[in-house]
Design a protein around this motif. Structure first.
Motif, PDB file in Angstrom:
ATOM      1  N   GLN A   1       0.915  -1.188  -0.003  1.00  0.00           N
ATOM      2  CA  GLN A   1       0.063  -0.005  -0.053  1.00  0.00           C
ATOM      3  C   GLN A   1       0.785   1.194  -0.014  1.00  0.00           C
ATOM      4  O   GLN A   1       0.345   2.378   0.354  1.00  0.00           O
ATOM      5  CB  GLN A   1      -1.361  -0.026   1.182  1.00  0.00           C
ATOM      6  CG  GLN A   1      -1.904  -1.035   0.956  1.00  0.00           C
ATOM      7  CD  GLN A   1      -2.787  -0.823  -0.305  1.00  0.00           C
ATOM      8  OE1 GLN A   1      -3.246   0.559  -0.928  1.00  0.00           O
ATOM      9  NE2 GLN A   1      -3.185  -1.818  -1.247  1.00  0.00           N
ATOM     10  N   ILE A   2       1.950   1.128  -0.626  1.00  0.00           N
ATOM     11  CA  ILE A   2       2.844   2.463  -0.657  1.00  0.00           C
ATOM     12  C   ILE A   2       2.356   3.393  -1.721  1.00  0.00           C
ATOM     13  O   ILE A   2       1.280   3.260  -2.320  1.00  0.00           O
ATOM     14  CB  ILE A   2       4.331   2.034  -1.247  1.00  0.00           C
ATOM     15  CG1 ILE A   2       4.398   1.207  -2.497  1.00  0.00           C
ATOM     16  CG2 ILE A   2       5.094   1.214  -0.083  1.00  0.00           C
ATOM     17  CD1 ILE A   2       5.730   1.148  -3.069  1.00  0.00           C
ATOM     18  N   THR A   3       2.489   4.745  -1.235  1.00  0.00           N
ATOM     19  CA  THR A   3       1.980   5.841  -2.019  1.00  0.00           C
ATOM     20  C   THR A   3       2.513   5.855  -3.603  1.00  0.00           C
ATOM     21  O   THR A   3       1.493   6.231  -4.414  1.00  0.00           O
ATOM     22  CB  THR A   3       2.292   7.313  -1.444  1.00  0.00           C
ATOM     23  OG1 THR A   3       3.510   7.401  -1.061  1.00  0.00           O
ATOM     24  CG2 THR A   3       1.366   7.202   0.010  1.00  0.00           C
ATOM     25  N   VAL A   4       3.583   5.631  -3.709  1.00  0.00           N
ATOM     26  CA  VAL A   4       4.306   5.706  -5.027  1.00  0.00           C
ATOM     27  C   VAL A   4       5.201   4.578  -5.174  1.00  0.00           C
ATOM     28  O   VAL A   4       5.945   4.155  -4.373  1.00  0.00           O
ATOM     29  CB  VAL A   4       4.904   7.030  -5.380  1.00  0.00           C
ATOM     30  CG1 VAL A   4       3.922   8.260  -5.406  1.00  0.00           C
ATOM     31  CG2 VAL A   4       6.039   7.504  -4.465  1.00  0.00           C
ATOM     32  N   GLU A   5       5.355   4.269  -6.507  1.00  0.00           N
ATOM     33  CA  GLU A   5       6.627   3.369  -6.969  1.00  0.00           C
ATOM     34  C   GLU A   5       6.936   3.804  -8.340  1.00  0.00           C
ATOM     35  O   GLU A   5       6.182   4.487  -8.911  1.00  0.00           O
ATOM     36  CB  GLU A   5       6.169   2.105  -6.964  1.00  0.00           C
ATOM     37  CG  GLU A   5       7.375   1.066  -7.650  1.00  0.00           C
ATOM     38  CD  GLU A   5       7.072  -0.452  -7.497  1.00  0.00           C
ATOM     39  OE1 GLU A   5       7.681  -1.228  -8.195  1.00  0.00           O
ATOM     40  OE2 GLU A   5       5.936  -0.860  -7.159  1.00  0.00           O
ATOM     41  N   ILE A   6       8.344   4.120  -8.632  1.00  0.00           N
ATOM     42  CA  ILE A   6       9.047   4.748  -9.352  1.00  0.00           C
ATOM     43  C   ILE A   6      10.249   3.590  -9.965  1.00  0.00           C
ATOM     44  O   ILE A   6      10.962   3.284  -9.016  1.00  0.00           O
ATOM     45  CB  ILE A   6       9.481   6.197  -9.340  1.00  0.00           C
ATOM     46  CG1 ILE A   6       8.412   7.023  -8.575  1.00  0.00           C
ATOM     47  CG2 ILE A   6      10.044   6.635 -10.507  1.00  0.00           C
ATOM     48  CD1 ILE A   6       8.741   8.500  -8.297  1.00  0.00           C
ATOM     49  N   GLU A   7      10.214   3.478 -11.399  1.00  0.00           N
ATOM     50  CA  GLU A   7      11.459   2.787 -11.872  1.00  0.00           C
ATOM     51  C   GLU A   7      11.963   3.780 -13.016  1.00  0.00           C
ATOM     52  O   GLU A   7      11.245   4.746 -13.433  1.00  0.00           O
ATOM     53  CB  GLU A   7      11.082   1.560 -12.332  1.00  0.00           C
ATOM     54  CG  GLU A   7      10.047   1.571 -13.549  1.00  0.00           C
ATOM     55  CD  GLU A   7       9.690   0.306 -14.306  1.00  0.00           C
ATOM     56  OE1 GLU A   7       9.395   0.167 -15.436  1.00  0.00           O
ATOM     57  OE2 GLU A   7       9.208  -0.763 -13.520  1.00  0.00           O
ATOM     58  N   ALA A   8      13.247   3.477 -13.301  1.00  0.00           N
ATOM     59  CA  ALA A   8      14.048   4.312 -14.203  1.00  0.00           C
ATOM     60  C   ALA A   8      15.074   3.452 -15.144  1.00  0.00           C
ATOM     61  O   ALA A   8      15.374   2.554 -14.870  1.00  0.00           O
ATOM     62  CB  ALA A   8      14.747   5.259 -13.312  1.00  0.00           C
ATOM     63  N   ILE A   9      15.236   4.348 -16.105  1.00  0.00           N
ATOM     64  CA  ILE A   9      16.101   3.934 -17.199  1.00  0.00           C
ATOM     65  C   ILE A   9      17.102   4.845 -17.453  1.00  0.00           C
ATOM     66  O   ILE A   9      16.680   6.042 -17.513  1.00  0.00           O
ATOM     67  CB  ILE A   9      15.498   3.368 -18.753  1.00  0.00           C
ATOM     68  CG1 ILE A   9      14.449   2.451 -18.419  1.00  0.00           C
ATOM     69  CG2 ILE A   9      16.729   3.210 -19.710  1.00  0.00           C
ATOM     70  CD1 ILE A   9      13.757   2.433 -19.689  1.00  0.00           C
ATOM     71  N   ILE A  10      18.480   4.462 -17.192  1.00  0.00           N
ATOM     72  CA  ILE A  10      19.566   5.538 -17.076  1.00  0.00           C
ATOM     73  C   ILE A  10      20.595   4.956 -18.300  1.00  0.00           C
ATOM     74  O   ILE A  10      20.977   3.717 -18.387  1.00  0.00           O
ATOM     75  CB  ILE A  10      20.419   5.337 -15.787  1.00  0.00           C
ATOM     76  CG1 ILE A  10      19.525   5.600 -14.718  1.00  0.00           C
ATOM     77  CG2 ILE A  10      21.489   6.451 -15.587  1.00  0.00           C
ATOM     78  CD1 ILE A  10      18.536   6.721 -14.546  1.00  0.00           C
TER      79      ILE A  10
END
Length: 163
Positions: free
Chosen positions: A149-158
């Motif tokens: 139930q976390i508020t946000v999740e973010i993934e990235a490409i670098i």
């Protein structure tokens, strides 16, 4: 022009210090995956969430008990955790050629519609740390739920500088 206005001339780790940010240890995976995979000069970072220095996750639904400002702060914290994974993976944030793409997921109430304002917490941080190299493509989407139930999740490409 000061370094606050032109962070492209400053090493990302110096920018972190100027912003008063100390990177935590890279968060460990919570399931059967790794924190990152490098393929060629691209590094794919697994999704991170708003885990604070005390090991506490920010939880709740944005638009139903969690404000846009709180969720923005959670996205910024998530960005700090992504930077910790980058630092762990690369050894030196100066190796980042550019932030290519973010996928930001917001645990949102059905009627919530300001997802981009939430994920700006991470985008603004990356722009402050990397300058022009931090400008990226992005998706900001709402989810019915997220792990724990976390508020946000973010993934990235670098993208990495050529070796």
């Amino acid at each position: 022009m000061s370094n606050n206005q032109n962070p492209t001339s400053t090493h990302p780790e110096q920018r972190l210090a100027e912003l008063g940010i100390t990177l935590p240890p890279a968060p460990a995976p919570i399931a059967n995956f790794v924190t990152h995979i490098q393929e060629g000069n691209l590094v794919f970072l697994s999704g991170q969430g708003p885990l604070d220095a005390n090991g506490v996750l920010s939880k709740g639904k944005v638009g139903a008990g969690v404000s846009v400002q709180q969720a923005y702060d959670d996205a910024r914290l998530t960005g700090i955790n992504l930077l910790a994974v980058m630092k762990d993976a690369l050894g030196d944030l100066g190796r980042v050629k550019r932030v290519v793409k973010l996928l930001g997921m917001v645990n949102a109430a059905p009627e919530f519609c300001d997802h981009p304002a939430v994920i700006n917490g991470c985008s603004d941080l990356f722009n402050a740390v990397f300058g022009a190299k931090g400008v990226h493509a992005r998706s900001a989407v709402g989810m019915g739920s997220l792990p724990n139930q976390i508020t946000v999740e973010i993934e990235a490409i670098i993208a990495l500088e050529d070796a």
